[in-house]
Design a protein around this motif. Sequence first.
Motif, PDB file in Angstrom:
ATOM      1  N   TYR A  40     -24.091  -7.565   4.807  1.00 60.29           N
ATOM      2  CA  TYR A  40     -22.689  -7.140   4.784  1.00 60.29           C
ATOM      3  C   TYR A  40     -21.802  -8.322   4.410  1.00 60.29           C
ATOM      4  N   TYR A  41     -20.532  -8.041   4.231  1.00 68.04           N
ATOM      5  CA  TYR A  41     -19.529  -9.076   4.009  1.00 68.04           C
ATOM      6  C   TYR A  41     -18.533  -9.040   5.164  1.00 68.04           C
ATOM      7  N   ILE A  42     -17.953 -10.210   5.466  1.00 61.30           N
ATOM      8  CA  ILE A  42     -16.922 -10.268   6.499  1.00 61.30           C
ATOM      9  C   ILE A  42     -15.838 -11.252   6.057  1.00 61.30           C
ATOM     10  N   GLY A  43     -14.604 -10.978   6.450  1.00 59.77           N
ATOM     11  CA  GLY A  43     -13.488 -11.806   6.048  1.00 59.77           C
ATOM     12  C   GLY A  43     -13.649 -13.256   6.485  1.00 59.77           C
ATOM     13  N   GLN A  44     -13.362 -14.184   5.564  1.00 60.20           N
ATOM     14  CA  GLN A  44     -13.426 -15.604   5.891  1.00 60.20           C
ATOM     15  C   GLN A  44     -12.417 -15.956   6.977  1.00 60.20           C
ATOM     16  N   THR A  45     -11.304 -15.245   6.991  1.00 59.33           N
ATOM     17  CA  THR A  45     -10.255 -15.460   7.994  1.00 59.33           C
ATOM     18  C   THR A  45      -9.816 -14.118   8.569  1.00 59.33           C
ATOM     19  N   GLU A  46      -9.035 -14.201   9.616  1.00 62.54           N
ATOM     20  CA  GLU A  46      -8.347 -13.017  10.109  1.00 62.54           C
ATOM     21  C   GLU A  46      -7.347 -12.542   9.054  1.00 62.54           C
ATOM     22  N   VAL A  47      -7.037 -11.268   9.057  1.00 61.46           N
ATOM     23  CA  VAL A  47      -6.044 -10.720   8.127  1.00 61.46           C
ATOM     24  C   VAL A  47      -4.698 -11.362   8.424  1.00 61.46           C
ATOM     25  N   THR A  48      -4.087 -11.910   7.382  1.00 65.72           N
ATOM     26  CA  THR A  48      -2.805 -12.597   7.547  1.00 65.72           C
ATOM     27  C   THR A  48      -1.637 -11.615   7.463  1.00 65.72           C
ATOM     28  N   GLN A  49      -0.484 -12.109   7.901  1.00 61.13           N
ATOM     29  CA  GLN A  49       0.730 -11.301   7.812  1.00 61.13           C
ATOM     30  C   GLN A  49       1.093 -11.002   6.361  1.00 61.13           C
ATOM     31  N   GLU A  50       0.856 -11.961   5.448  1.00 62.49           N
ATOM     32  CA  GLU A  50       1.210 -11.716   4.057  1.00 62.49           C
ATOM     33  C   GLU A  50       0.305 -10.660   3.425  1.00 62.49           C
ATOM     34  N   LEU A  51      -0.975 -10.636   3.821  1.00 57.17           N
ATOM     35  CA  LEU A  51      -1.873  -9.613   3.289  1.00 57.17           C
ATOM     36  C   LEU A  51      -1.503  -8.246   3.844  1.00 57.17           C
ATOM     37  N   TRP A  52      -1.222  -8.178   5.127  1.00 56.84           N
ATOM     38  CA  TRP A  52      -0.825  -6.908   5.732  1.00 56.84           C
ATOM     39  C   TRP A  52       0.425  -6.359   5.039  1.00 56.84           C
ATOM     40  N   LYS A  53       1.407  -7.228   4.842  1.00 54.88           N
ATOM     41  CA  LYS A  53       2.656  -6.780   4.214  1.00 54.88           C
ATOM     42  C   LYS A  53       2.431  -6.353   2.770  1.00 54.88           C
ATOM     43  N   ALA A  54       1.550  -7.064   2.053  1.00 48.64           N
ATOM     44  CA  ALA A  54       1.257  -6.710   0.660  1.00 48.64           C
ATOM     45  C   ALA A  54       0.650  -5.319   0.552  1.00 48.64           C
ATOM     46  N   VAL A  55      -0.083  -4.909   1.595  1.00 49.41           N
ATOM     47  CA  VAL A  55      -0.746  -3.600   1.583  1.00 49.41           C
ATOM     48  C   VAL A  55       0.115  -2.522   2.225  1.00 49.41           C
ATOM     49  N   MET A  56       0.715  -2.835   3.364  1.00 47.90           N
ATOM     50  CA  MET A  56       1.403  -1.825   4.167  1.00 47.90           C
ATOM     51  C   MET A  56       2.925  -1.821   3.994  1.00 47.90           C
ATOM     52  N   GLY A  57       3.458  -2.886   3.397  1.00 45.91           N
ATOM     53  CA  GLY A  57       4.887  -2.915   3.105  1.00 45.91           C
ATOM     54  C   GLY A  57       5.772  -3.458   4.204  1.00 45.91           C
ATOM     55  N   SER A  75      -2.312  -1.789  16.279  1.00 45.30           N
ATOM     56  CA  SER A  75      -3.253  -0.991  17.059  1.00 45.30           C
ATOM     57  C   SER A  75      -4.543  -0.790  16.269  1.00 45.30           C
ATOM     58  N   TRP A  76      -5.564  -0.288  16.948  1.00 43.64           N
ATOM     59  CA  TRP A  76      -6.821   0.050  16.259  1.00 43.64           C
ATOM     60  C   TRP A  76      -6.559   1.077  15.163  1.00 43.64           C
ATOM     61  N   TYR A  77      -5.732   2.070  15.472  1.00 43.69           N
ATOM     62  CA  TYR A  77      -5.406   3.085  14.456  1.00 43.69           C
ATOM     63  C   TYR A  77      -4.678   2.470  13.266  1.00 43.69           C
ATOM     64  N   ASP A  78      -3.770   1.519  13.534  1.00 43.22           N
ATOM     65  CA  ASP A  78      -3.092   0.813  12.441  1.00 43.22           C
ATOM     66  C   ASP A  78      -4.116   0.121  11.541  1.00 43.22           C
ATOM     67  N   CYS A  79      -5.109  -0.482  12.163  1.00 44.73           N
ATOM     68  CA  CYS A  79      -6.116  -1.238  11.404  1.00 44.73           C
ATOM     69  C   CYS A  79      -7.007  -0.324  10.573  1.00 44.73           C
ATOM     70  N   ILE A  80      -7.322   0.843  11.118  1.00 46.05           N
ATOM     71  CA  ILE A  80      -8.086   1.841  10.359  1.00 46.05           C
ATOM     72  C   ILE A  80      -7.316   2.258   9.108  1.00 46.05           C
ATOM     73  N   GLU A  81      -6.030   2.512   9.286  1.00 45.27           N
ATOM     74  CA  GLU A  81      -5.184   2.902   8.151  1.00 45.27           C
ATOM     75  C   GLU A  81      -5.095   1.761   7.133  1.00 45.27           C
ATOM     76  N   PHE A  82      -4.951   0.529   7.631  1.00 44.14           N
ATOM     77  CA  PHE A  82      -4.896  -0.634   6.744  1.00 44.14           C
ATOM     78  C   PHE A  82      -6.167  -0.740   5.894  1.00 44.14           C
ATOM     79  N   CYS A  83      -7.313  -0.577   6.526  1.00 50.27           N
ATOM     80  CA  CYS A  83      -8.582  -0.679   5.784  1.00 50.27           C
ATOM     81  C   CYS A  83      -8.636   0.332   4.649  1.00 50.27           C
ATOM     82  N   ASN A  84      -8.227   1.554   4.925  1.00 44.18           N
ATOM     83  CA  ASN A  84      -8.214   2.571   3.874  1.00 44.18           C
ATOM     84  C   ASN A  84      -7.214   2.233   2.766  1.00 44.18           C
ATOM     85  N   GLU A  85      -6.032   1.770   3.132  1.00 47.41           N
ATOM     86  CA  GLU A  85      -5.014   1.419   2.139  1.00 47.41           C
ATOM     87  C   GLU A  85      -5.472   0.239   1.281  1.00 47.41           C
TER      88      GLU A  85
END
Length: 246
Positions: A40-57, A75-85
Motif C-alpha cells: 500500500y501507499y501512505i502519506g509522507q506527512t499528515e494532511v496539511t491545511q493547505e491541501l484540505w483547503k485546496a480540495v474542500m474549499g 471529524s471521521w465523516y469529514d475525512c471520509i468525504e475529503f478522501c472521496n473529493e
Amino acid sequence: TYRVNGVSFTMKPIAAVQGAVLGDNSQYDNEEHSVSLSAYYIGQTEVTQELWKAVMGSNPSRFTDSVKNPVEQVSWYDCIEFCNELTAEIMGEEHCVYTIRGSSVTADFSQKGFRLPTEAEWEYAAMGGRSHTYAGTNNDASLKDYAWYKSNSGDKTHEVGTKQANKYGLYDMSGNVWEWCWDCYSSSTPSGGQSDPKGAASGKGRVVRGGCWGNDANYVARAYRGFFKPVESYGSLGLRVAMSKN
C-alpha cells in the motif's frame, strides 16, 4: 507525488509483509499479534491545511499560523468525504473508495483511490521496520527529535515534516495530531494471523492513532490505541491518507 489545485503531497510505498508483529504487551487492548498486509501507499506527512483547503474549499482548523500545519477539527465523516473529493479531483470519482449514504459508510478497498489507513496499516508504517516504542525511536530522551507532544509543542500544532522521519521516511506519526483510521474501536486486542484486517464490525467509535501536541509520551507511542465518535472534531484530530497498491 500528486498535485491538486497547486498543492503537492507525497505518498510513500510500503511493501507487502507476511506475519508482521504489531502491538506491545504493555497495552491491554493491543498486545502483540501478527498480521499480513498487502502492499500500500501512505502519506509522507499528515494532511496539511493547505491541501484540505485546496480540495474542500475551506479550512476548519484551530491553529492557523501556517498553512503547512496539519489540518484539525475534522471529524471521521469529514475525512471520509475529503478522501472521496481528493480521489475525484486527481483520478476521477469512479475510483472513490467510499460510498456514503447518510451516516452509513462502506468501503471498497479494491479501488485505487485515497482513503484512511486501516489501523494495522497505520501501525506497521509507524514502526518503520523497527519494534520501537515510538515512531522513529525507542528512546524517551530522543522523542523530542521525532514528535511534537506535550513537553515541546507549546500546546499547539506545528508544520508537518519539521521533526525527524522514521525509517520509512514518514513524519509526525508520533505526535502533532491524532490521525483517524478506518477501523471501529474494540477494547480487545485485534486477533492475530489476519490478512489485511479492517477492524471490528462495530464499536464505541473510530480508531485514532499517534497521539497529539497535548499528550504525554505514553499516548504518542506507536502501539497506543485511542478512539473518538466519528462525528467528533477537535483541535487535536487530523488525518493521513493511504491508498491500496493495485
